[in-house]
Design a protein around this motif. Structure first.
Motif, short mmCIF file in Angstrom:
data_model
loop_
_atom_site.label_atom_id
_atom_site.label_comp_id
_atom_site.label_asym_id
_atom_site.label_seq_id
_atom_site.Cartn_x
_atom_site.Cartn_y
_atom_site.Cartn_z
N LYS A 106 0.80 -1.37 0.20
CA LYS A 106 -0.09 0.12 0.24
C LYS A 106 0.44 1.23 0.20
O LYS A 106 0.59 1.82 0.59
CB LYS A 106 -0.59 0.05 1.57
N GLY A 107 2.27 1.20 -0.60
CA GLY A 107 2.74 2.84 -1.08
C GLY A 107 3.50 3.00 -0.39
O GLY A 107 3.81 4.51 -0.25
N GLN A 108 4.69 2.35 -0.21
CA GLN A 108 5.59 2.94 0.66
C GLN A 108 6.51 2.94 -0.43
O GLN A 108 6.58 2.61 -1.29
CB GLN A 108 6.65 1.63 1.36
N THR A 109 7.88 4.84 0.75
CA THR A 109 8.65 4.72 -0.59
C THR A 109 9.66 3.23 -0.81
O THR A 109 9.70 2.72 0.57
CB THR A 109 9.22 5.63 0.74
N SER A 110 10.32 3.62 -2.11
CA SER A 110 10.91 2.24 -2.40
C SER A 110 12.65 2.47 -2.47
O SER A 110 12.21 3.50 -2.40
CB SER A 110 10.84 1.78 -3.53
N PRO A 111 13.60 1.68 -3.08
CA PRO A 111 15.03 2.33 -3.30
C PRO A 111 15.51 2.85 -5.03
O PRO A 111 16.00 3.48 -4.67
CB PRO A 111 15.40 0.79 -2.99
N THR A 112 13.62 3.05 -5.68
CA THR A 112 13.99 3.52 -6.37
C THR A 112 12.98 4.38 -6.62
O THR A 112 12.93 5.46 -7.29
CB THR A 112 14.29 2.67 -7.41
N SER A 113 12.89 4.71 -5.84
CA SER A 113 11.70 6.22 -5.11
C SER A 113 12.56 7.31 -5.48
O SER A 113 13.61 7.25 -4.72
CB SER A 113 10.78 6.40 -3.71
N GLU A 114 11.81 8.42 -6.58
CA GLU A 114 12.91 9.85 -6.20
C GLU A 114 12.72 10.74 -4.93
O GLU A 114 11.73 10.52 -4.06
CB GLU A 114 11.97 10.31 -7.63
N LYS A 115 13.69 10.70 -5.23
CA LYS A 115 14.01 11.79 -3.44
C LYS A 115 12.96 12.71 -3.61
O LYS A 115 12.57 13.57 -4.81
CB LYS A 115 15.43 12.58 -4.21
N GLY A 116 12.65 12.94 -2.68
CA GLY A 116 11.00 13.64 -2.02
C GLY A 116 9.94 13.16 -2.65
O GLY A 116 9.18 14.21 -1.97
N PHE A 117 10.29 12.08 -2.73
CA PHE A 117 8.32 11.53 -2.71
C PHE A 117 8.10 11.52 -1.92
O PHE A 117 8.84 10.53 -0.53
CB PHE A 117 9.25 9.87 -3.19
N LYS A 118 6.50 11.38 -1.85
CA LYS A 118 6.19 11.86 -0.71
C LYS A 118 5.36 10.56 -0.59
O LYS A 118 4.55 10.16 -1.56
CB LYS A 118 5.20 12.76 -0.60
#
Ligand code: SF4
Length: 294
Positions: A133-145
């Protein structure tokens, strides 16, 4: 392969199960490309093993009529390695998400890359943990909320292409779920390659990633194969293109080289698979066991 045979094989490859991914999810197209690739490769389906982990896309082995193993989160590569060690004659395709491969399974990835087993690893990279359900992953952009970084991710995103090129993968490519024909070709190339293939695939997660959308990819993506000056045998050039992340983001085959595989160097299996040795040495007939699964 002619079109009629290809369509027939595609049907043979498909199971009755249907995925219940969200509308527009890139997993549909990755599945379609993978089925098309397996169909065109014309390898007997009983000689193909799909190994997955946990994630939306890790349901993939349910939808393709090969052997399949859906394992634990982050443990795709140890299982795939085990399958390859037991029977190196099998075509092993590992498949899972970015959280699984670059987060929880990162330690396994590093060592599998440098070993150069002859197998393919497809990473369905949507830059978010979708199933949980939508947590930040290692490839999420910096600043990704997200739920896990409500004020925005503090870290830079990891770059799997750079990791693959510098850590020992001998086929390194990036596909895009909305360029299905090209993706199918990359998968075929990865499976035919003798050595470890890392194929990262950009796939929009329509539910949890509102930044890397189809429109965003359309704006940024450029295909390496459209640039005739690019040579995928040139490691320095591959690295330069892989590091480019901004207005232009490259996708396609970055790098390929032929190096001896782990299996070729391992005396116990260099000449014959463990399975064949066991059969020959002990005259074991496994057909009664196999018949149970027919
Ligand atoms: Fe696809 Fe995202 Fe939905 Fe999962 S949550 S099925 S990755 S769109």
């Amino acid at each position: 392969m002619d079109k009629t045979r290809s369509a027939l094989r595609f049907k043979q490859v498909s199971t009755q199960e249907l995925p219940n991914w969200c509308g527009g999810c890139g997993d549909f197209n990755i599945l379609f490309a993978l089925k098309g690739a397996v169909a065109e490769l014309d390898i007997p389906l009983e000689n193909v093993v799909l190994v997955s982990g946990i994630g939306c896309g890790s349901k993939t082995p349910h939808f393709i009529k090969t052997y399949g193993f859906e394992g634990l989160h982050g443990r795709i590569l140890p299982v795939a390695t085990g399958v390859k060690l037991a029977n190196k004659d099998l075509t092993v395709i590992a498949i899972g998400g970015d959280g699984d491969g670059y987060g929880i399974g990162a330690g396994h990835l590093f060592h599998t890359l440098r070993r150069n087993f002859d197998m393919t690893y497809i990473v369905q990279n949507n830059a978010v943990y979708g199933l949980t359900k939508g947590q930040t992953s290692p490839t999420s952009e910096k600043g990704f909320k997200s739920n896990s970084t409500p004020s925005g991710a503090l870290e830079d995103a990891t770059n799997p292409m750079v990791l693959g090129i510098t850590t020992g993968a001998t086929y390194v490519a990036r596909g895009y779920a909305y360029d299905v024909d090209h993706l199918k070709k990359l998968i075929i190339g990865a499976v035919e390659h003798k050595g470890f293939s890392l194929l990262d695939v950009f796939q929009p997660c329509t539910t949890y990633n509102k930044i890397q959308t189809v429109a965003w990819y359309k704006q940024h993506l450029k295909k390496l194969e459209d640039d005739t000056s690019f040579d995928s045998k040139n490691k320095q050039e591959a690295l330069k293109r892989a590091m480019q992340w901004g207005e232009t983001i490259w996708y396609g085959k970055f790098y390929q080289e032929r190096k001896s595989t782990y299996e070729e160097g391992l005396p116990q299996i260099a000449k014959a698979s463990l399975l064949n040795q066991m059969r020959e040495n002990q005259n074991i007939d496994i057909s009664p066991l196999m018949n149970k699964f027919k």
